[in-house]
Design an enzyme around this catalytic site. Structure first.
Site, mmCIF file in Angstrom:
data_model
loop_
_atom_site.group_PDB
_atom_site.id
_atom_site.type_symbol
_atom_site.label_atom_id
_atom_site.label_comp_id
_atom_site.label_asym_id
_atom_site.label_seq_id
_atom_site.Cartn_x
_atom_site.Cartn_y
_atom_site.Cartn_z
ATOM 1 N N LYS A 143 0.880 -1.185 0.000
ATOM 2 C CA LYS A 143 0.000 0.000 0.000
ATOM 3 C C LYS A 143 0.910 1.224 0.000
ATOM 4 C CE LYS A 143 -1.892 2.995 2.004
ATOM 5 N NZ LYS A 143 -1.646 4.412 1.635
ATOM 6 N N GLU A 162 9.556 1.404 10.926
ATOM 7 C CA GLU A 162 10.597 2.418 10.729
ATOM 8 C C GLU A 162 9.892 3.768 10.764
ATOM 9 O OE1 GLU A 162 12.595 1.289 7.117
ATOM 10 O OE2 GLU A 162 13.432 -0.494 8.053
ATOM 11 N N CYS A 221 13.724 10.876 6.788
ATOM 12 C CA CYS A 221 13.746 10.400 8.174
ATOM 13 C C CYS A 221 15.148 10.481 8.765
ATOM 14 C CB CYS A 221 13.245 8.967 8.227
ATOM 15 S SG CYS A 221 14.136 7.882 7.107
ATOM 16 N N GLU A 270 9.889 16.500 14.691
ATOM 17 C CA GLU A 270 10.359 16.219 13.336
ATOM 18 C C GLU A 270 9.670 17.185 12.374
ATOM 19 O OE1 GLU A 270 9.012 12.603 11.343
ATOM 20 O OE2 GLU A 270 11.061 12.282 10.662
#
Ligand code: NAD
Length: 479
Positions: free
Chosen positions: A172, A248, A282, A383
């Site tokens: 997906k 992750e 990331c 973040e």
């Protein structure tokens, strides 16, 4: 030409669900439509994967390797097209794709295809006349759920080991970037992957294809890359059907520059770590800590370099930084900068949207941004996922280790020094899954990849992927 994306289920391209628009981040134009898969499409894809598992899991590893290498070769043969598609999906400069990116996408498949035929197994002889050995068996249907920032890289990073170790897959991809996964499905079909072995269902997360996969009773494993908060939701939703997870998640990488580092190189590494992929990464080194004795010099050089970054048309080979994924995301990133200014931090360069001319006037461009901030500030804790980096002076090794580790994330860090002892000492003190010493984003597919704390659960890469994508069986033989 507008892209007409379809799901790929049981070896066929099919429609299903309302169609949503796909935008090119550099112009804001609609460049295609993709289907928003629902429960029916997920059911069909999982059923196809479940049926295909019967045969694929029993196919000899050497045969799987032959088929998967054909798939990897098809990726290599379509490198230019994939490179262009990835740029249309993400807005990243095409120059970044042509160099190593697509080769790495192919290697994600071929490396694991080969690796799965080479791994051995443990054996534990007992002193009372028994021998134990460990067999690795495929697990079942793997749901692979991926984000939009480096889509082809992350999709194949999961597809490669999942299939090589005999599982079947429902992928997906992120709703923002459906083009690459759709092209991968075409190449899988061209490479004659058996129907049902790799399925792709497009759609969104909550109450859509993503969520329906995570609650499906016939999905055995979920490998997810994305935001930490999404990981938490997926874990909750999968609890009733007890899935195996590899997560992750987000990151807030520290880049520590000691006074003995090669300053010119440190500036270049910091540039790449902060602004690769528009900072939508990331692993981004989004917090730079510089020893106070070289802080002023470093900051002067780094700000100069940041100002000189060529932001513009991602299809222009000279462009160094492209467009952010969406207007909403650009607003969010600008919101972080505003918040940081309100907190009293100094914006050393950037901080604003860039309005380019002509076709690019509708693009989500932003100036590379450098902010002087303190480690506890929000801009150093959350973040941002954009071209925004903070700089902070430090005095002692102890202090900078505490600051580097002082966030809820623990994905990656960079340590720059010429002192060998300090390099090893500080690297080992990082609470991070990966530490680069005197470089950034060097990857070897054999090593563990993943994060500590809120950056993830588990590791993938080499035999770590094998552990996730196989069931270990103990066979105990009376000799
Ligand atoms: P996201 O979490 O919003 O979405 C990721 C994927 O999850 C998408 O395919 C989305 O449709 C799906 N999803 C969303 N809600 C879901 C739900 N309830 N159930 C099932 N699926 C759902 O992340 P994003 O915005 O696409 O990506 C950015 C994030 O990804 C950042 O936090 C970044 O750090 C992280 N990321 C981590 C790594 C890593 O290796 N650790 C790599 C790349 C990106």
């Amino acid at each position: 030409m507008p892209f007409d994306v379809q799901h790929y289920i049981n070896g066929k391209f099919v429609d299903g669900g309302e169609r949503f628009s796909v935008y090119y981040p550099a112009t804001g134009e609609v460049i295609g439509k993709a289907p928003d898969g629902g429960q029916d499409e997920v059911n069909a894809a999982v059923e196809a994967a479940k049926q295909a598992f019967e045969k694929w899991s029993r196919t000899k590893p050497s045969e799987r390797r032959r088929i998967l290498n054909r798939f990897a070769d098809a990726i290599r043969q379509h490198a230019d097209e994939l490179s262009r598609i990835e740029t249309l999906d993400v807005g990243r400069p095409i120059s970044e794709n042509r160099h190593h990116y697509i080769e790495r996408v192919a290697a994600n498949i071929s490396f694991f295809a080969d690796f799965a035929t080479m791994v051995g197994s443990e054996c534990y002889p007992m002193e009372n006349g028994y021998v134990n050995y460990v067999l690795r068996q495929p697990v079942g249907v793997a749901a692979l759920i991926t984000p939009w920032n480096v889509p082809l890289m992350l999709e194949t990073w999961k597809i490669g080991p999942a299939l090589a170790f005999g599982n079947t897959v429902v992928l997906k991809p992120a709703e923002w970037t459906p083009l690459g996964a759709w092209k991968l499905a075409q190449l899988a079909q061209e490479a004659d992957l058996p129907p049902g072995v790799l399925n792709v269902v497009h759609g969104h997360g909550p109450n859509s294809a993503g969520e329906f996969l995570t609650t499906h009773p016939d999905v055995a494993l979920i490998s997810f890359t994305g935001e930490t908060i999404t990981g938490q939701t997926i874990m909750r939703n999968g609890a009733a059907t007890l899935k195996r997870y590899s997560f992750e998640l987000g990151g807030k990488g520290a880049n520590i520059i000691f006074e003995d580092a090669d300053l010119d190189r440190a500036v270049q590494i910091a540039k790449r770590a902060a602004f690769f992929n528009q900072g939508e990464f990331c692993l981004a080194g989004s917090r730079i800590f510089v020893h106070e004795s070289i802080y002023d010099r470093f900051v002067a050089d780094f700000v100069e370099v940041a100002k000189g970054i060529r932001v513009g048309d991602p299809m222009d080979p000279e462009t160094e930084m492209g467009a952010l994924i969406s207007p909403e995301h650009l607003d969010r990133v600008l919101g972080f900068v505003r918040g940081s200014r309100d907190d009293g931090n100094e914006i050393l360069t950037g901080g604003e949207r860039l309005r380019l001319s002509g076709a690019l006037s509708g693009g989500n461009f932003m100036a590379p941004t450098v902010i002087a901030a303190k480690p506890q500030d929000r801009i150093c804790q959350d973040e941002v996922f954009g071209p925004v980096v903070t700089v902070t002076p430090f005095r002692t090794e102890e202090e900078v280790i505490a600051w580097a580790n002082g966030t809820r994330y623990g994905l990656s860090a960079v340590v720059q020094t010429r002192d060998v002892s300090r390099a090893h000492r500080v690297a080992a003190a990082m609470k991070a899954g990966t530490v680069w010493v005197n470089d950034f984003f060097v990857r070897d597919l054999r090593v563990p990849f993943g994060g500590m704390k809120h950056s993830g659960i588990g590791r993938e890469g080499g035999h770590y992927s094998m552990e996730f994508y196989t069931e270990a069986m103990n066979i105990c033989v009376a000799v």
